[in-house]
Motif scaffolding. Structure first.
Motif, PDB file in Angstrom:
ATOM      1  N   SER A   1     -31.065 -19.619   2.865  1.00 34.85           N
ATOM      2  CA  SER A   1     -31.978 -18.695   2.209  1.00 34.85           C
ATOM      3  C   SER A   1     -32.894 -18.018   3.219  1.00 34.85           C
ATOM      4  O   SER A   1     -33.157 -16.815   3.130  1.00 34.85           O
ATOM      5  N   GLN A   2     -33.365 -18.764   4.197  1.00 34.66           N
ATOM      6  CA  GLN A   2     -34.243 -18.198   5.218  1.00 34.66           C
ATOM      7  C   GLN A   2     -33.510 -17.176   6.088  1.00 34.66           C
ATOM      8  O   GLN A   2     -34.043 -16.109   6.402  1.00 34.66           O
TER       9      GLN A   2
ATOM     10  N   PRO B   1     -36.237 -16.499  14.571  1.00 32.23           N
ATOM     11  CA  PRO B   1     -36.197 -15.712  15.799  1.00 32.23           C
ATOM     12  C   PRO B   1     -34.861 -15.003  15.975  1.00 32.23           C
ATOM     13  O   PRO B   1     -33.915 -15.227  15.227  1.00 32.23           O
ATOM     14  N   THR B   2     -34.798 -14.154  16.955  1.00 29.45           N
ATOM     15  CA  THR B   2     -33.518 -13.556  17.326  1.00 29.45           C
ATOM     16  C   THR B   2     -32.763 -14.531  18.214  1.00 29.45           C
ATOM     17  O   THR B   2     -33.301 -15.534  18.665  1.00 29.45           O
ATOM     18  N   GLY B   3     -31.508 -14.235  18.453  1.00 25.04           N
ATOM     19  CA  GLY B   3     -30.703 -15.105  19.280  1.00 25.04           C
ATOM     20  C   GLY B   3     -29.487 -15.599  18.535  1.00 25.04           C
ATOM     21  O   GLY B   3     -29.152 -15.100  17.451  1.00 25.04           O
ATOM     22  N   SER B   4     -28.831 -16.603  19.097  1.00 30.78           N
ATOM     23  CA  SER B   4     -27.622 -17.139  18.480  1.00 30.78           C
ATOM     24  C   SER B   4     -27.966 -17.849  17.185  1.00 30.78           C
ATOM     25  O   SER B   4     -29.098 -18.307  16.976  1.00 30.78           O
ATOM     26  N   MET B   5     -26.980 -17.963  16.310  1.00 30.47           N
ATOM     27  CA  MET B   5     -27.214 -18.606  15.026  1.00 30.47           C
ATOM     28  C   MET B   5     -27.619 -20.063  15.180  1.00 30.47           C
ATOM     29  O   MET B   5     -28.567 -20.518  14.504  1.00 30.47           O
TER      30      MET B   5
ATOM     31  N   HIS C   1     -29.337 -21.388  17.544  1.00 29.96           N
ATOM     32  CA  HIS C   1     -30.738 -21.369  17.977  1.00 29.96           C
ATOM     33  C   HIS C   1     -31.664 -21.032  16.821  1.00 29.96           C
ATOM     34  O   HIS C   1     -32.710 -21.683  16.634  1.00 29.96           O
ATOM     35  N   ARG C   2     -31.297 -20.047  16.018  1.00 34.18           N
ATOM     36  CA  ARG C   2     -32.119 -19.662  14.877  1.00 34.18           C
ATOM     37  C   ARG C   2     -32.237 -20.807  13.875  1.00 34.18           C
ATOM     38  O   ARG C   2     -33.321 -21.079  13.341  1.00 34.18           O
ATOM     39  N   LEU C   3     -31.125 -21.488  13.620  1.00 30.29           N
ATOM     40  CA  LEU C   3     -31.147 -22.608  12.687  1.00 30.29           C
ATOM     41  C   LEU C   3     -32.026 -23.743  13.197  1.00 30.29           C
ATOM     42  O   LEU C   3     -32.779 -24.364  12.427  1.00 30.29           O
ATOM     43  N   LYS C   4     -31.947 -24.001  14.492  1.00 28.28           N
ATOM     44  CA  LYS C   4     -32.756 -25.065  15.084  1.00 28.28           C
ATOM     45  C   LYS C   4     -34.238 -24.765  14.957  1.00 28.28           C
ATOM     46  O   LYS C   4     -35.032 -25.630  14.558  1.00 28.28           O
ATOM     47  N   VAL C   5     -34.632 -23.518  15.276  1.00 28.26           N
ATOM     48  CA  VAL C   5     -36.040 -23.140  15.207  1.00 28.26           C
ATOM     49  C   VAL C   5     -36.538 -23.184  13.763  1.00 28.26           C
ATOM     50  O   VAL C   5     -37.629 -23.699  13.477  1.00 28.26           O
TER      51      VAL C   5
END
Length: 326
Positions: free
Chosen positions: A253-254, A261-265, A267-271
């Motif tokens: 949903s997010q 953030p921008t970047g790889s998926m 990375h985004r999921l981790k943040v």
């Protein structure tokens, strides 16, 4: 194919190792039954899903539960607000449900054949269930992801579009293939655990119910008893599916809201996971457990009835029973 040839192999009983050889027609019936049961149940659950999604992504809804959130949607948007995203939900789960149920029947048979013999198939039945549900869900999610992205955009951004066609067209035009599949990784992280809980737990609930029954008792079960077993197994499987898939459902949903953030998926999921924390990842779990228990139980009940109506053969069973090889 004769009726005798269409009888399923119920591994775990004495007798030869026989795996049913389903035809293309059989799989088309499995697909149709899965498509209908999923689109009907998900469509009926749209109001609950709207509230659940709002609780996950809208700060104004964090204080609400399922009932108070629903009342707030009606007060601010009217009753039609509870049906936001109905179009992509119905179409998305029409194609996803058909591919998932037919795919599970197909891959369970394939992995059972790979096992090679009855004793091995029974011993590794958990792996067969996990593998069949995971592979089937992977291919089903290729069909689902663009429609799920459209649904979440409609629910999370009021006024984004009027419905399925305009929402899908706008998303495709403005963000292209990348936008339509932005949530593919998180949807896999959500749907594969969901499918594992749905199918594997359901299989073991049925096995537990049947394990201490004699063959004669099972053969003579009445309609009420069969309904109760299917309903109870589906509800428990639904709870398991909701719990296993809840963190990824929140992240999905997010992502589709455009958060993170921008970047790889990865990375985004981790943040996003770090920002949400344990409590945030499980926000909206209560409403979702209610919704998922109804979904899964309803799907299994309807799937069986629709298959019977279409004249589809029963699926393959790999249950370990008291008289099974240990």
């Amino acid at each position: 194919m004769s009726k005798e040839d269409q009888k399923p192999a119920t591994l775990g009983k004495e007798g030869p190792f026989v795996v049913p050889q389903f035809t293309v027609t059989d799989y088309s019936k499995f697909f149709a039954a899965g498509a209908l049961c999923c689109t009907i149940t998900h469509g009926m659950m749209t109001p609950i899903d709207v509230v659940k999604t709002r609780i996950q992504i809208d700060p104004a809804y964090k204080k609400f539960n399922l009932l108070s959130g629903g009342r707030h949607v009606i007060a601010t948007e009217g009753t039609s607000g509870l049906l936001t995203g109905f179009g992509p939900t119905a179409v998305g789960y029409l194609v996803q449900g058909g591919a998932k149920f037919a795919g599970y029947e197909y891959w369970k048979k394939q992995f059972t054949q790979i096992a090679g013999d009855q004793e091995t198939a029974i011993r590794y039945r958990t792996a067969i269930y996990l593998g069949a549900s995971s592979v089937a869900e992977f291919f089903a999610d290729i069909l689902l992801t663009p429609l799920e992205a459209t649904r979440i955009r409609l629910v999370s951004q009021r006024g984004y579009a009027n419905g399925l066609v305009t929402g899908f067209t706008r998303l495709a035009r403005e963000e292209g293939l990348r936008g339509l599949y932005a949530g593919f990784l998180p949807i896999l992280c959500k749907q594969i655990p969901y499918a594992i809980g749905q199918f594997t737990v359901n299989e073991f609930c049925h096995e537990l119910a049947f394990r201490n029954m004699s063959e004669e008792t099972r053969r003579n079960l009445g309609g009420g008893a069969k309904f109760s077993i299917s309903l109870g197994s589906g509800i428990i499987a639904g709870f398991a599916a909701a719990i296993l898939s809840q963190p990824a459902d929140t992240l999905l949903s997010q992502i589709n809201k455009g958060h993170g953030p921008t970047g790889s998926m990865p990375h985004r999921l981790k943040v996003l996971a770090q920002e949400a924390g344990f409590k945030g990842l499980f926000a909206g779990l209560g409403p979702r457990m209610i919704m998922t228990a109804g979904l899964v139980a309803g799907q299994f009940l309807m799937y069986g009835m629709i298959k019977d109506a279409l004249g589809a053969p029963p699926g393959l069973e790999i249950h370990k029973e008291d008289n099974a090889a240990k």
